[in-house]
Design a protein around this motif. Structure first.
Motif, PDB file in Angstrom:
ATOM      1  N   ILE A  78       0.889  -1.166  -0.162  1.00  0.00           N
ATOM      2  CA  ILE A  78       0.044  -0.021   0.048  1.00  0.00           C
ATOM      3  C   ILE A  78       0.871   1.165   0.088  1.00  0.00           C
ATOM      4  O   ILE A  78       1.587   1.404   1.046  1.00  0.00           O
ATOM      5  CB  ILE A  78      -0.648  -0.242   1.094  1.00  0.00           C
ATOM      6  CG1 ILE A  78      -1.759  -1.214   1.212  1.00  0.00           C
ATOM      7  CG2 ILE A  78      -1.511   1.417   1.221  1.00  0.00           C
ATOM      8  CD1 ILE A  78      -2.643  -1.433   2.485  1.00  0.00           C
ATOM      9  N   ARG A  79       0.852   2.014  -1.047  1.00  0.00           N
ATOM     10  CA  ARG A  79       1.728   3.158  -1.299  1.00  0.00           C
ATOM     11  C   ARG A  79       1.271   4.647  -0.948  1.00  0.00           C
ATOM     12  O   ARG A  79       2.090   5.447  -0.787  1.00  0.00           O
ATOM     13  CB  ARG A  79       2.385   3.008  -2.841  1.00  0.00           C
ATOM     14  CG  ARG A  79       3.023   1.875  -2.942  1.00  0.00           C
ATOM     15  CD  ARG A  79       3.401   1.632  -4.321  1.00  0.00           C
ATOM     16  NE  ARG A  79       4.283   0.469  -4.450  1.00  0.00           N
ATOM     17  CZ  ARG A  79       5.597   0.462  -4.179  1.00  0.00           C
ATOM     18  NH1 ARG A  79       6.377   1.096  -4.048  1.00  0.00           N
ATOM     19  NH2 ARG A  79       6.316  -0.653  -4.492  1.00  0.00           N
ATOM     20  N   ASP A  80      -0.200   4.568  -0.786  1.00  0.00           N
ATOM     21  CA  ASP A  80      -0.671   5.888  -0.254  1.00  0.00           C
ATOM     22  C   ASP A  80      -1.993   5.687   0.438  1.00  0.00           C
ATOM     23  O   ASP A  80      -2.467   4.615  -0.157  1.00  0.00           O
ATOM     24  CB  ASP A  80      -0.873   6.600  -1.401  1.00  0.00           C
ATOM     25  CG  ASP A  80      -0.824   8.346  -1.074  1.00  0.00           C
ATOM     26  OD1 ASP A  80      -0.773   8.644   0.024  1.00  0.00           O
ATOM     27  OD2 ASP A  80      -1.148   9.271  -2.227  1.00  0.00           O
ATOM     28  N   VAL A  81      -2.321   6.284   1.372  1.00  0.00           N
ATOM     29  CA  VAL A  81      -3.399   6.161   2.166  1.00  0.00           C
ATOM     30  C   VAL A  81      -4.276   7.528   2.533  1.00  0.00           C
ATOM     31  O   VAL A  81      -3.700   8.370   2.089  1.00  0.00           O
ATOM     32  CB  VAL A  81      -3.191   5.511   3.570  1.00  0.00           C
ATOM     33  CG1 VAL A  81      -2.773   3.970   3.369  1.00  0.00           C
ATOM     34  CG2 VAL A  81      -2.377   6.319   4.391  1.00  0.00           C
TER      35      VAL A  81
ATOM     36  N   ILE B  90      -2.542  11.027   1.399  1.00  0.00           N
ATOM     37  CA  ILE B  90      -1.669  11.840   2.055  1.00  0.00           C
ATOM     38  C   ILE B  90      -0.298  12.003   1.349  1.00  0.00           C
ATOM     39  O   ILE B  90       0.449  13.093   1.481  1.00  0.00           O
ATOM     40  CB  ILE B  90      -1.017  11.094   3.334  1.00  0.00           C
ATOM     41  CG1 ILE B  90      -0.297   9.822   3.268  1.00  0.00           C
ATOM     42  CG2 ILE B  90      -2.307  11.053   4.426  1.00  0.00           C
ATOM     43  CD1 ILE B  90       0.224   9.230   4.581  1.00  0.00           C
ATOM     44  N   VAL B  91       0.197  11.335   0.281  1.00  0.00           N
ATOM     45  CA  VAL B  91       1.568  11.281  -0.297  1.00  0.00           C
ATOM     46  C   VAL B  91       1.172  12.247  -1.371  1.00  0.00           C
ATOM     47  O   VAL B  91       1.817  13.201  -1.930  1.00  0.00           O
ATOM     48  CB  VAL B  91       2.064   9.993  -0.778  1.00  0.00           C
ATOM     49  CG1 VAL B  91       3.203  10.133  -1.772  1.00  0.00           C
ATOM     50  CG2 VAL B  91       2.575   9.170   0.409  1.00  0.00           C
ATOM     51  N   ALA B  92       0.237  11.868  -2.384  1.00  0.00           N
ATOM     52  CA  ALA B  92      -0.300  12.541  -3.561  1.00  0.00           C
ATOM     53  C   ALA B  92      -0.686  13.899  -3.098  1.00  0.00           C
ATOM     54  O   ALA B  92      -0.441  14.885  -4.113  1.00  0.00           O
ATOM     55  CB  ALA B  92      -1.536  11.907  -4.067  1.00  0.00           C
ATOM     56  N   SER B  93      -1.128  14.345  -2.031  1.00  0.00           N
ATOM     57  CA  SER B  93      -1.588  15.671  -1.730  1.00  0.00           C
ATOM     58  C   SER B  93      -0.685  16.485  -1.014  1.00  0.00           C
ATOM     59  O   SER B  93      -0.622  17.816  -0.752  1.00  0.00           O
ATOM     60  CB  SER B  93      -2.680  15.694  -0.857  1.00  0.00           C
ATOM     61  OG  SER B  93      -2.137  15.133   0.373  1.00  0.00           O
TER      62      SER B  93
END
Lengths: 364, 522
Positions: free
Chosen positions: B333-336, B350-353
C-alpha cells in the motif's frame, strides 16, 4: 541433580490445543559436596589503667574449601552456569572495640567507643589445575587467583572522545564522540576485552570504623555516633553512572524520574568535559566508570533529659524523661548516586531517609 | 524419586513429544519474533535498515559487531540451547526400555530432533563459520570445546537433514501442521547443498519437493479472505491461511510453518513486524499542524513504529513490471487517505496531496509503504480494537496474530533456480523463476537475464520480510556489497571481516581448558 521443567510450549495445527514442553533446566553436578571451613580465632578482652581503657581485639584466619558457587559454563553446553564446589578461599580479618572513659566524676561522664573491622578474602584456587597443570583465573565469573571475589575487572578510562577527534579522524572503530577513551593496555593498537581489561579495584570495603561518644551531665544525656566505610586506595568501588541501571538513554527519562542532580553531568557537544558519557549510545565495548563509595556519616544523635525523681513522684510516676534523636543527619561522600552504603546509582528512587524523632518516656 | 528429573522424565513417547515441542518453541523464538532481537537477521541488508541512527544496534557492523556484542552472544546461546535439547532427545530415544508403538514412530521423533539440530547448526555455520560441533548431551561441566572446520559443520547439517528426510512423514501423512515433513527436510537440504556447491544434489533435493504432488504454487484465490478484495498472493499471508491445512481449505505452498494460536496457552507470540516494520503514520502531523490520522487503526495495519525501514531498493527499484501481482495495491500500500476529520487533508491521499513535509518523515519512519504480508490489516482480533466504529486499536495491535512461514514452495523454486544457475543451466533457472513470475502475472524472463543479482531481486519480490535476508546475503558472501550499494544507513559500515560474525568473547573466556579461536581480524 539436574532439574527438569515443564511449560506450555506449542500449539500444532490450525485451532490446535496446547502441547506441554519439557526441558532440562539445570545441569547436574554429581561431584557436588559439602564446603568445609577450618580456622583460627584469637581474641583478647582487657580492662586496664584502672578501668580507663577497655576493649576486645579479635583476629581470625579461615580456609574454606569447596565453596558452592554458580560458576559460568560456555553456552556451548546448553547452560549458563553450574553449581560447583570451587577450590579454596582464604580469609583473615581483625575486629576491634575500644572504650575510653575520659571522665567519670559524679555529675559528668564521658566515654568514647571505637569499632574497627578489616577483612580480606583471597582466592587460593578455583577449579584446580587444568590439563596442562596450570591453574588459570576464571575471568567469566570475575574470579582471580590471589584476589578477593569482588574484583572490578574492566577497561581503564583515560578520557573522552570529542567532536574534534572525529573531525581529525582519530576515533577508532567502535567508539563515538562522547564515549570514553580507554587504555590500550597491551599496546597492540586495538581495543578488545581479551587484552585491554585489568583489575581496577575491589568492591569490598577496605575497613569500617565507627566512633560513638556518650556524655552525661546530671540529668542530661547526649549520644553521638559517626559511622564510616572507607576504601583506601582502590577498595569499595561502585558504578554511579546515570546509565548504570541500564535505564537512561534519553534526557527525558532523567527529567520525569527522581534522580540525584549529579546525573546531569553527561557528555553533550556543549558539555565536552562531562563526567559521564553521552546517554544515547555507549561505545561498542561499553566500559564502565567506577568510583569509590567512601563515606562518613553522622548516623545517630540522641539528646535526652531525665526529670528528677521528686517531680516524677509528684506526678505518681516511676520515671519521666524527654528525648530528641536524629538519624543519618549528614553524609560526607563523593559518591553521586543515592546512598553510598547500598551502592545505588542514579536509578529512579527516593533519597536516603533522614529521621528525626521526639518523645516522652513515661514509666508507670 | 518424587520430583521431575531427567532420569524419570524421558521414559515414554509423550516425554519425547514434549521435549520436541519445546525445541519447536525455541526455534521459533530464535528466528521469528520480528522484534529488535531477531531482526538482526533481517538488517542491515539491501532490503531494510534500523531507523534509529548509525550508532543504534547493528546498523554499523564496523562499530558494533564485535565479540562483546549482545546479539552476537544471543544467537549463539539460543542455537546451542536448541542443540542441547536436540542432543538430549537423540541420545536417549534409542533406549529399548522406551516403548514406541512402532520403530517408525521412534525414528520420526528422532528425525525431528535431527532436523532441528541441523537447522540450528545451519544458522551457526552461516553466522559464525566453523563452530564447535556438540553432538551429545553435555551432562557434566565441559570447558574444552574447539572449533570444527566449516566443511565439517555443513557435513553435519547435511547428515542431520538427510536422516530427517529419510524418516519424517510425507506432508499427506502429517497429523498436525507445524511438525516437520520429508518435504521440509528436502527443501533445507537444497539450501545446504547450494552452500557446499553440490549443485546436482541441491537440484535433486529441491526437485523432490517440487515434484511432490502434495505441493503446488497457489494460483487461485483461497482461504479466509477469498471473497474479499485481494489476490492470490495476498491470500497466502492472511490469518488462517498460512498452514498447509488452513482454517478454510488447503495451502499447497506451505512446507514448514512456525505455529501461532491466539489466546491458547503455548500459542506463542506472533511476529512483531506489525510494530517494527509498520510506519509510524499515526504520529504524522500534516502541514496544517493537525494530525493526519486519528491514531493507529486496523485498516491501516495496526500500530507501527517504523523501527525497521524498507530501502528504496525494495520499495521501488525491484518493481519494474507494472503487472507484477506482488506489487499490487493489495500487497504493497503506497498511499492512504488521511482519516482525521480535523485535518485539512481529511479524505485525501497523504502522499499525493503533499500533506506532510519530508523533513518530518526522516528516513521514511512516519511513512513508507505498508507490506500487507506483515500485518493482519483489517483483521486484528476484536480484543485489540478499542473503537469498532473507527477501527482505532490499542497498543497491542502490534503483531501478526498469525503463523509464519519457515519454508514456502516459492522459495524451493528459487533455491532450485540458484542451483541450476550454479550448475550452468541458466535456461532451467529461468524456467523456475518464471513459475513464480507467471503466478504473479509478471513477464517471463530469458535465460540470459538470470544472474545471482537477478535471483536476489526475485527473492526480494517474492520473499521480502519473509526470508531472513541477512542469512541469504551472508551465505552468498554478498552482504557487504549489497549493503554498500542499497542501504543508505549502513553503507560503508561493513568490513571485510564481517563475512562471518565474531565468536562471543564470553564463550572464549569460559572455555578455559582449550582455545576457542576467534574469527580472523576481530
Amino acid at each position: 541433580m539436574a532439574k527438569l521443567l515443564s511449560t506450555p510450549s506449542y500449539v500444532f495445527g490450525e485451532g490446535g490445543s496446547t502441547t506441554l514442553g519439557q526441558y532440562i533446566s539445570t545441569m547436574a553436578n554429581y561431584n557436588l559436596g559439602w564446603e568445609t571451613t577450618t580456622g583460627v580465632n584469637v581474641g583478647l578482652d582487657f580492662t586496664v589503667l584502672n578501668s580507663f581503657l577497655s576493649g576486645t581485639i579479635e583476629y581470625y584466619e579461615n580456609n574454606t574449601d569447596g565453596i558452592i558457587y554458580n560458576i559460568e559454563l560456555p553456552r556451548l553446553t546448553g547452560f549458563g552456569s553450574v553449581a560447583t564446589n570451587i577450590g579454596k578461599v582464604h580469609n583473615k580479618g581483625i575486629e576491634t572495640t575500644l572504650t575510653a572513659r575520659w571522665i567519670r566524676s559524679g555529675n559528668f561522664q564521658w566515654e568514647t567507643t571505637v569499632n574497627y573491622a578489616r577483612n580480606r578474602d583471597k582466592i587460593v584456587s578455583i577449579l584446580g589445575p587444568d590439563k596442562n597443570g596450570v591453574e588459570k583465573d576464571f575471568i567469566a565469573n570475575g574470579l582471580f587467583i590471589g584476589q578477593p571475589p569482588g574484583v572490578v575487572y574492566n577497561y581503564e578510562i583515560i578520557g573522552m572522545w570529542q567532536l574534534e577527534d572525529k573531525k581529525s579522524g582519530v576515533i577508532p572503530n567502535g567508539f563515538l564522540p562522547g564515549t570514553e577513551k580507554i587504555s590500550d593496555l597491551n599496546g597492540d593498537g586495538k581495543y578488545d576485552a581479551t587484552n585491554d581489561r585489568k583489575i581496577l579495584g575491589y568492591t569490598a570495603p577496605a575497613y569500617r570504623i565507627s566512633v560513638a561518644n556518650r556524655l552525661n551531665y546530671k540529668n542530661l544525656g547526649l549520644y553521638v555516633m559517626v559511622n564510616s566505610i572507607q576504601g583506601g586506595k582502590n577498595y569499595y568501588m561502585g558504578d554511579d553512572s546515570p546509565y548504570s541501571s541500564g535505564a537512561w538513554s534519553l534526557e527525558e527519562q532523567l527529567k520525569y524520574s527522581n534522580v540525584p542532580k549529579g546525573a546531569w553531568d553527561y557528555w553533550m557537544p556543549e558539555n565536552p568535559n562531562a563526567r559521564y558519557r553521552r546517554l544515547d549510545a555507549p561505545s561498542a565495548l561499553n566500559p564502565r566508570l567506577y568510583s569509590q563509595r567512601n563515606f562518613i556519616r553522622l548516623q545517630d544523635v540522641s539528646l535526652s533529659y531525665a526529670f528528677d525523681k521528686q517531680l516524677s513522684s509528684k506526678l505518681h510516676l516511676d520515671g519521666l524523661s524527654v528525648f530528641a534523636t536524629g538519624k543519618n543527619l549528614v553524609t560526607i561522600t563523593k559518591w553521586r548516586g543515592w546512598d553510598p552504603e547500598t551502592g545505588q546509582g542514579f536509578a529512579p528512587s527516593i533519597p536516603f531517609m533522614r529521621e528525626y524523632s521526639f518523645g516522652v518516656n513515661i514509666e508507670l | 524419586m518424587d520430583f521431575y528429573a531427567p532420569e524419570n522424565s524421558y521414559t515414554k513417547p509423550s516425554d519425547f513429544n514434549a521435549a520436541i515441542a519445546r525445541i519447536y518453541q525455541n526455534t521459533g523464538s530464535m528466528l521469528n519474533l520480528g522484534n529488535d532481537a531477531t531482526l538482526a537477521l533481517e538488517y542491515p541488508s539491501d532490503v531494510s535498515l534500523d531507523n534509529h541512527g548509525i550508532a543504534h544496534e547493528l546498523n554499523s557492523y564496523t562499530n558494533s559487531l564485535i565479540p562483546e556484542n549482545n546479539r552476537v552472544l544471543q544467537f549463539w546461546t539460543n542455537a546451542y540451547r536448541i542443540i542441547f535439547d536436540c542432543n538430549t532427545v537423540i541420545d536417549r530415544i534409542d533406549n529399548p526400555e522406551i516403548i514406541f508403538p512402532t520403530d517408525k514412530d521412534r525414528a520420526m521423533v528422532k528425525a525431528e530432533a535431527s532436523f532441528l539440530r541441523g537447522y540450528a547448526y545451519r544458522l551457526l555455520g552461516i553466522l559464525y563459520g566453523g563452530v564447535p560441533l556438540v553432538l551429545n548431551e553435555v551432562a557434566v561441566p565441559k570447558r574444552d570445546f574447539v572449533r570444527a572446520s566449516i566443511g565439517d559443520v555443513w557435513k553435519q547439517v547435511i547428515a542431520d537433514y538427510t536422516f530427517a528426510a529419510q524418516n519424517l512423514p510425507d506432508q499427506l501423512e502429517l497429523k498436525e501442521d507445524g511438525h516437520l515433513t520429508k518435504g521440509a527436510a528436502q527443501h533445507a537440504l537444497a539450501e545446504a547443498y547450494i552452500i557446499t556447491k553440490e549443485w546436482d544434489k541441491a537440484i535433486a533435493a529441491a526437485s523432490a519437493v517440487i515434484n511432490n504432488p502434495a505441493y503446488g504454487l497457489m494460483t487461485e484465490r483461497f482461504g479466509t479472505w477469498k471473497d474479499k478484495p485481494g489476490d492470490v498472493y495476498s491470500d497466502l499471508f492472511r490469518r488462517g491461511n498460512v498452514n498447509y491445512k488452513g482454517k478454510v481449505g488447503i495451502n499447497k505452498e506451505a512446507i514448514w510453518v512456525d505455529q501461532y494460536e491466539y489466546l491458547v496457552p503455548g500459542g506463542g507470540h506472533a511476529n512483531s513486524l506489525v510494530a517494527f516494520l509498520g510506519p509510524l503514520y499515526w504520529g504524522l502531523v500534516g502541514n496544517d499542524g493537525k494530525n493526519l490520522f486519528i491514531g493507529p487503526t486496523t485498516q491501516m495495519g495496526g500500530r507501527g513504529t517504523g523501527w525497521l525501514i524498507p530501502t528504496e531498493y525494495v520499495i521501488d527499484e525491484i518493481w519494474n513490471d507494472p503487472n507484477d501481482m506482488r506489487n499490487s495495491a493489495y500487497n504493497i500500500i503506497r498511499d492512504v487517505k488521511a482519516d482525521n476529520p480535523q485535518s485539512a487533508y481529511y479524505g485525501q491521499y497523504i502522499v499525493a496531496s503533499g500533506s506532510f513535509t519530508s523533513f518530518q518523515n526522516l528516513l521514511n519512519r512516519w511513512w513508507h509503504p505498508i507490506y500487507t504480508k506483515t500485518t493482519p490489516i483489517n483483521d486484528f482480533p476484536v480484543e485489540v480494537i478499542s473503537n469498532p466504529a473507527t477501527g482505532l486499536t490499542f497498543n497491542t495491535a502490534n503483531q501478526t496474530f498469525n503463523d509464519s512461514y519457515y519454508f514456502r514452495l516459492a522459495e524451493t523454486y528459487l533455491l532450485r533456480a540458484e542451483a541450476y544457475l550454479g550448475d550452468g543451466q541458466a535456461g532451467l533457472a529461468a524456467a523456475d523463476i518464471n513459475k513464480l513470475r507467471e503466478r504473479a502475472h509478471a513477464t517471463p524472463i530469458a535465460a540470459s537475464q538470470v544472474t545471482i543479482n537477478f535471483l536476489l531481486d526475485e527473492r526480494a519480490r517474492e520473499l521480502c520480510f519473509e526470508e531472513k535476508r541477512v542469512l541469504t546475503l551472508m551465505r552468498l558472501g554478498l552482504q557487504k556489497e549489497r549493503v554498500d550499494k542499497y542501504n543508505v544507513m549502513s553503507t560503508g559500515n561493513i568490513l571485510d571481516r564481517n563475512k562471518v560474525w565474531p565468536i562471543p568473547q564470553s564463550e572464549i573466556e569460559k572455555n578455559t581448558e582449550a582455545v576457542l579461536e576467534q574469527n580472523p581480524d576481530y
